[in-house]
Design a protein around this motif. Structure first.
Motif, PDB file in Angstrom:
ATOM      1  N   ARG A   1      36.063  22.697  52.507  1.00  0.00           N
ATOM      2  CA  ARG A   1      34.806  22.458  51.775  1.00  0.00           C
ATOM      3  C   ARG A   1      34.300  23.721  51.080  1.00  0.00           C
ATOM      4  O   ARG A   1      33.659  23.637  50.034  1.00  0.00           O
ATOM      5  CB  ARG A   1      33.735  21.947  52.728  1.00  0.00           C
ATOM      6  N   PHE A   2      34.551  24.861  51.684  1.00  0.00           N
ATOM      7  CA  PHE A   2      34.061  26.126  51.148  1.00  0.00           C
ATOM      8  C   PHE A   2      35.235  26.930  50.600  1.00  0.00           C
ATOM      9  O   PHE A   2      36.360  26.853  51.118  1.00  0.00           O
ATOM     10  CB  PHE A   2      33.386  26.960  52.234  1.00  0.00           C
ATOM     11  N   THR A   3      34.957  27.728  49.569  1.00  0.00           N
ATOM     12  CA  THR A   3      35.968  28.594  48.980  1.00  0.00           C
ATOM     13  C   THR A   3      35.388  29.991  48.788  1.00  0.00           C
ATOM     14  O   THR A   3      34.325  30.143  48.163  1.00  0.00           O
ATOM     15  CB  THR A   3      36.440  28.051  47.626  1.00  0.00           C
ATOM     16  N   VAL A   4      36.081  30.968  49.326  1.00  0.00           N
ATOM     17  CA  VAL A   4      35.645  32.355  49.196  1.00  0.00           C
ATOM     18  C   VAL A   4      36.502  33.044  48.138  1.00  0.00           C
ATOM     19  O   VAL A   4      37.696  32.751  48.004  1.00  0.00           O
ATOM     20  CB  VAL A   4      35.743  33.099  50.547  1.00  0.00           C
ATOM     21  N   ALA A   5      35.862  33.924  47.377  1.00  0.00           N
ATOM     22  CA  ALA A   5      36.577  34.675  46.352  1.00  0.00           C
ATOM     23  C   ALA A   5      35.956  36.062  46.242  1.00  0.00           C
ATOM     24  O   ALA A   5      34.763  36.232  46.493  1.00  0.00           O
ATOM     25  CB  ALA A   5      36.508  33.952  45.010  1.00  0.00           C
ATOM     26  N   ARG A   6      36.772  37.032  45.866  1.00  0.00           N
ATOM     27  CA  ARG A   6      36.236  38.379  45.701  1.00  0.00           C
ATOM     28  C   ARG A   6      36.858  39.024  44.476  1.00  0.00           C
ATOM     29  O   ARG A   6      37.950  38.663  44.036  1.00  0.00           O
ATOM     30  CB  ARG A   6      36.473  39.249  46.933  1.00  0.00           C
ATOM     31  N   HIS A   7      36.108  39.979  43.933  1.00  0.00           N
ATOM     32  CA  HIS A   7      36.591  40.775  42.811  1.00  0.00           C
ATOM     33  C   HIS A   7      36.602  42.217  43.309  1.00  0.00           C
ATOM     34  O   HIS A   7      35.539  42.816  43.502  1.00  0.00           O
ATOM     35  CB  HIS A   7      35.678  40.608  41.607  1.00  0.00           C
ATOM     36  N   ASN A   8      37.790  42.740  43.556  1.00  0.00           N
ATOM     37  CA  ASN A   8      37.894  44.046  44.189  1.00  0.00           C
ATOM     38  C   ASN A   8      37.251  45.151  43.356  1.00  0.00           C
ATOM     39  O   ASN A   8      36.518  45.987  43.875  1.00  0.00           O
ATOM     40  CB  ASN A   8      39.353  44.383  44.469  1.00  0.00           C
ATOM     41  N   ALA A   9      37.537  45.167  42.069  1.00  0.00           N
ATOM     42  CA  ALA A   9      37.026  46.253  41.234  1.00  0.00           C
ATOM     43  C   ALA A   9      35.506  46.214  41.139  1.00  0.00           C
ATOM     44  O   ALA A   9      34.848  47.254  41.120  1.00  0.00           O
ATOM     45  CB  ALA A   9      37.648  46.183  39.858  1.00  0.00           C
ATOM     46  N   ARG A  10      34.953  45.022  41.066  1.00  0.00           N
ATOM     47  CA  ARG A  10      33.493  44.887  40.966  1.00  0.00           C
ATOM     48  C   ARG A  10      32.817  44.946  42.328  1.00  0.00           C
ATOM     49  O   ARG A  10      31.594  45.025  42.413  1.00  0.00           O
ATOM     50  CB  ARG A  10      33.131  43.567  40.279  1.00  0.00           C
ATOM     51  N   LYS A  11      33.623  44.861  43.386  1.00  0.00           N
ATOM     52  CA  LYS A  11      33.105  44.870  44.757  1.00  0.00           C
ATOM     53  C   LYS A  11      32.119  43.721  44.968  1.00  0.00           C
ATOM     54  O   LYS A  11      31.007  43.909  45.489  1.00  0.00           O
ATOM     55  CB  LYS A  11      32.481  46.213  45.105  1.00  0.00           C
ATOM     56  N   THR A  12      32.523  42.554  44.539  1.00  0.00           N
ATOM     57  CA  THR A  12      31.705  41.370  44.749  1.00  0.00           C
ATOM     58  C   THR A  12      32.489  40.332  45.545  1.00  0.00           C
ATOM     59  O   THR A  12      33.720  40.311  45.543  1.00  0.00           O
ATOM     60  CB  THR A  12      31.268  40.739  43.416  1.00  0.00           C
ATOM     61  N   ILE A  13      31.746  39.483  46.209  1.00  0.00           N
ATOM     62  CA  ILE A  13      32.319  38.367  46.926  1.00  0.00           C
ATOM     63  C   ILE A  13      31.413  37.171  46.715  1.00  0.00           C
ATOM     64  O   ILE A  13      30.192  37.318  46.648  1.00  0.00           O
ATOM     65  CB  ILE A  13      32.509  38.669  48.426  1.00  0.00           C
ATOM     66  N   SER A  14      32.016  36.005  46.582  1.00  0.00           N
ATOM     67  CA  SER A  14      31.231  34.798  46.403  1.00  0.00           C
ATOM     68  C   SER A  14      31.722  33.730  47.370  1.00  0.00           C
ATOM     69  O   SER A  14      32.839  33.808  47.891  1.00  0.00           O
ATOM     70  CB  SER A  14      31.334  34.294  44.963  1.00  0.00           C
ATOM     71  N   LEU A  15      30.868  32.759  47.588  1.00  0.00           N
ATOM     72  CA  LEU A  15      31.208  31.634  48.453  1.00  0.00           C
ATOM     73  C   LEU A  15      30.741  30.370  47.754  1.00  0.00           C
ATOM     74  O   LEU A  15      29.535  30.195  47.533  1.00  0.00           O
ATOM     75  CB  LEU A  15      30.533  31.775  49.823  1.00  0.00           C
ATOM     76  N   GLN A  16      31.682  29.526  47.394  1.00  0.00           N
ATOM     77  CA  GLN A  16      31.377  28.230  46.809  1.00  0.00           C
ATOM     78  C   GLN A  16      31.370  27.200  47.924  1.00  0.00           C
ATOM     79  O   GLN A  16      32.375  27.042  48.627  1.00  0.00           O
ATOM     80  CB  GLN A  16      32.404  27.861  45.742  1.00  0.00           C
ATOM     81  N   MET A  17      30.257  26.517  48.069  1.00  0.00           N
ATOM     82  CA  MET A  17      30.090  25.560  49.161  1.00  0.00           C
ATOM     83  C   MET A  17      29.947  24.162  48.576  1.00  0.00           C
ATOM     84  O   MET A  17      29.010  23.901  47.808  1.00  0.00           O
ATOM     85  CB  MET A  17      28.861  25.930  49.989  1.00  0.00           C
ATOM     86  N   ASN A  18      30.862  23.289  48.934  1.00  0.00           N
ATOM     87  CA  ASN A  18      30.855  21.910  48.460  1.00  0.00           C
ATOM     88  C   ASN A  18      30.674  20.948  49.626  1.00  0.00           C
ATOM     89  O   ASN A  18      30.928  21.306  50.784  1.00  0.00           O
ATOM     90  CB  ASN A  18      32.156  21.589  47.727  1.00  0.00           C
ATOM     91  N   ASP A  19      30.271  19.743  49.308  1.00  0.00           N
ATOM     92  CA  ASP A  19      30.079  18.700  50.321  1.00  0.00           C
ATOM     93  C   ASP A  19      29.251  19.235  51.493  1.00  0.00           C
ATOM     94  O   ASP A  19      29.634  19.127  52.664  1.00  0.00           O
ATOM     95  CB  ASP A  19      31.435  18.199  50.825  1.00  0.00           C
ATOM     96  N   LEU A  20      28.136  19.817  51.157  1.00  0.00           N
ATOM     97  CA  LEU A  20      27.300  20.449  52.179  1.00  0.00           C
ATOM     98  C   LEU A  20      26.704  19.420  53.125  1.00  0.00           C
ATOM     99  O   LEU A  20      26.358  18.293  52.725  1.00  0.00           O
ATOM    100  CB  LEU A  20      26.206  21.277  51.516  1.00  0.00           C
ATOM    101  N   LYS A  21      26.576  19.828  54.374  1.00  0.00           N
ATOM    102  CA  LYS A  21      26.045  18.975  55.436  1.00  0.00           C
ATOM    103  C   LYS A  21      24.802  19.642  56.028  1.00  0.00           C
ATOM    104  O   LYS A  21      24.666  20.874  55.962  1.00  0.00           O
ATOM    105  CB  LYS A  21      27.107  18.778  56.519  1.00  0.00           C
ATOM    106  N   PRO A  22      23.930  18.858  56.642  1.00  0.00           N
ATOM    107  CA  PRO A  22      22.746  19.459  57.265  1.00  0.00           C
ATOM    108  C   PRO A  22      23.100  20.559  58.264  1.00  0.00           C
ATOM    109  O   PRO A  22      22.357  21.539  58.401  1.00  0.00           O
ATOM    110  CB  PRO A  22      22.076  18.270  57.947  1.00  0.00           C
ATOM    111  N   GLU A  23      24.228  20.431  58.930  1.00  0.00           N
ATOM    112  CA  GLU A  23      24.626  21.447  59.908  1.00  0.00           C
ATOM    113  C   GLU A  23      25.093  22.739  59.263  1.00  0.00           C
ATOM    114  O   GLU A  23      25.360  23.728  59.959  1.00  0.00           O
ATOM    115  CB  GLU A  23      25.717  20.907  60.846  1.00  0.00           C
ATOM    116  N   ASP A  24      25.191  22.775  57.938  1.00  0.00           N
ATOM    117  CA  ASP A  24      25.490  24.021  57.232  1.00  0.00           C
ATOM    118  C   ASP A  24      24.227  24.867  57.019  1.00  0.00           C
ATOM    119  O   ASP A  24      24.307  26.000  56.547  1.00  0.00           O
ATOM    120  CB  ASP A  24      26.130  23.736  55.879  1.00  0.00           C
TER     121      ASP A  24
END
Length: 118
Positions: free
Chosen positions: A66-89
């Motif tokens: 459901r979730f996908t993590v990605a990072r850009h090493n040079a920019r020193k960023t990280i993101s988290l795409q969260m899909n099909d979210l549930k109340p327990e998230d």
């Protein structure tokens, strides 16, 4: 000293999507491991997703697929795409950075709230 600043988060309905991002600063060196952790009220902090500088990812069992993590090493960023979210998230999501492979020292962001509710 690594500083981490999260952005994104907010309120979303069950089944919806949301993304959070994190910007690291304070170091010119590559960061070995970056990741996302979360903590819900009354619960322990748990790993959501991590990614190494080489691109190896790891996900917590409750978010796998459901979730996908990605990072850009040079920019020193990280993101988290969260899909099909549930109340327990629902939780505070924290960005984390572990700069060195051979050291357990870890830095944390201030956290960003994600609420899944109708």
């Amino acid at each position: 000293q690594v500083q981490l600043v999260e952005s994104g988060g907010g309120l979303v309905q069950p089944g919806g999507s949301l993304s959070v991002s994190c910007q690291a600063s304070g170091t010119d060196s590559s960061i070995y491991l970056m990741g996302w952790y979360r903590q819900a009220p009354g619960k322990q902090r748990e790993m959501v997703a991590t990614v190494t500088s080489g691109g190896t990812t790891d996900y917590g069992p409750s978010v796998e697929g459901r979730f996908t993590v990605a990072r850009h090493n040079a920019r020193k960023t990280i993101s988290l795409q969260m899909n099909d979210l549930k109340p327990e998230d629902t939780a505070v999501y924290y960005c984390s950075a572990r700069p060195l492979f051979n050291s357990p020292r870890r830095y944390w962001g201030q956290g960003t709230q994600v609420t899944v509710s109708s």
